[in-house]
Motif scaffolding. Structure first.
Motif, PDB file in Angstrom:
ATOM      1  N   PHE A  35       2.097   0.789   2.111  1.00  0.00           N
ATOM      2  CA  PHE A  35       1.719  -0.398   1.338  1.00  0.00           C
ATOM      3  C   PHE A  35       0.656  -0.092   0.281  1.00  0.00           C
ATOM      4  O   PHE A  35       0.123  -1.005  -0.329  1.00  0.00           O
ATOM      5  CB  PHE A  35       1.181  -1.492   2.269  1.00  0.00           C
ATOM      6  N   GLN A  36       0.361   1.183   0.069  1.00  0.00           N
ATOM      7  CA  GLN A  36      -0.677   1.547  -0.880  1.00  0.00           C
ATOM      8  C   GLN A  36      -0.079   2.181  -2.132  1.00  0.00           C
ATOM      9  O   GLN A  36       0.992   2.792  -2.090  1.00  0.00           O
ATOM     10  CB  GLN A  36      -1.666   2.541  -0.243  1.00  0.00           C
ATOM     11  N   PRO A  50      -4.374  -1.873   4.292  1.00  0.00           N
ATOM     12  CA  PRO A  50      -3.724  -2.037   2.987  1.00  0.00           C
ATOM     13  C   PRO A  50      -3.915  -3.407   2.365  1.00  0.00           C
ATOM     14  O   PRO A  50      -3.775  -3.554   1.150  1.00  0.00           O
ATOM     15  CB  PRO A  50      -2.245  -1.790   3.318  1.00  0.00           C
ATOM     16  N   GLY A  54      -2.780  -4.649  -1.113  1.00  0.00           N
ATOM     17  CA  GLY A  54      -1.595  -3.830  -0.877  1.00  0.00           C
ATOM     18  C   GLY A  54      -0.456  -4.195  -1.816  1.00  0.00           C
ATOM     19  O   GLY A  54      -0.518  -5.179  -2.550  1.00  0.00           O
TER      20      GLY A  54
END
Length: 282
Positions: A35-36, A50, A54
């Motif tokens: 999610f980064q 995140p 994110g």
């Protein structure tokens, strides 16, 4: 004495939690990184959570039709389903034969199963490739499934043998006294009690087939016939235009792991049921 026992339990629990945390951390980091953005992943200061901030761009990029994830997913599903079903049928019959019937060569058959497990898979790659190529089954679901079935059957049969042997034959004999045939007694009494064994065996076989890479890289050489491990390996290679997109690689890894997790969550209740113990006590 009670205080000492309590302290020892506390230490054991702490050690268990630490080991569990060490095991879970790579999975957590994979999900966290998926999610980064590339900037956050490559930063010197790690991002432990995140969200907020994110992004779902990594998953969007992986699920793009041009990446080939969809075709690789379908290929893996077809190969795994065919391999598991065929493997369980033949391994189940083999386990019943060596557990319930006495015949000449039974011990030799059991030893052969163990010896096959000892052979390194890489030693048979050339022979397997030539066999599948001679059958004109390279880059096909059937071709790779045949090899997977032959690879997984020995361990599955050995595992199921223990479950079959653990069910008393007296249960079948009692059903036969009540009028059942041998086959009817087995299907009505013994087979339902084998459900936990079949589920456990299918989980191990599923993990082995779903994650297999080496054999697939030999037998599946076309991009259109890739399984998910092959697709992920190719997807993680650095491109000429830039470095490895680790966020997308982690997102792809999460998507590859999800089907196995879902399957395990569905069947884990059946794996832990003591059906045999309950039947014997009753």
């Amino acid at each position: 004495m009670a205080t000492k026992t309590k302290s020892s339990h506390t230490i054991r629990n702490i050690l268990t939690v630490l080991v569990a945390a060490l095991w879970v951390f790579p999975v957590y980091w994979m999900i966290n990184s998926s999610f980064q953005s590339s900037t956050d992943i490559n930063a010197l200061t790690p991002t432990w959570f995140p969200f907020p901030g994110g992004t779902l761009n990594n998953y969007t990029a992986v699920l793009d039709p041009q990446t080939g994830f969809g075709s690789a997913f379908r290929m893996s599903i077809m190969v795994t389903a065919l391999s598991i079903v065929v493997c369980l049928v033949f391994a189940f019959l083999a386990a019943v034969a060596i557990s319930r019937f006495k015949f000449r060569g039974r011990k030799s058959f059991v030893v052969a199963i163990i010896l096959v497990q000892m052979l390194p898979a890489e030693a048979m790659f050339i022979a397997q490739y030539k066999m599948i190529a001679a059958m004109d089954l390279l880059n096909t679901v059937l071709g790779v499934s045949i090899i997977y079935v032959a690879t997984v059957i020995p361990f599955t049969a050995w595992m199921l043998r223990g479950f079959v042997a653990g069910i008393p034959a007296d249960l079948e004999e009692a059903a036969m006294v009540d009028g059942c045939t041998r086959f009817g007694a087995f299907m009505r009494v013994t087979f339902p009690l084998l459900a936990p064994g079949l589920v456990a065996s299918s989980v191990f076989a599923l993990i082995q087939v779903w994650n297999e890479y080496a054999l697939a890289s030999v037998l599946l050489q076309k991009d259109s016939a890739e399984t998910l491990p092959l697709w992920l390996a190719g997807f993680s290679e650095p491109s000429l235009s830039g470095p490895v997109p680790w966020g997308q690689v982690m997102a792809g890894s999460v998507l590859v792991a999800i089907p196995v997790m879902i399957f395990f969550l569905i069947v884990q209740g059946r794996m832990t049921q003591g059906l045999v113990g309950g039947a014997v006590k009753g």
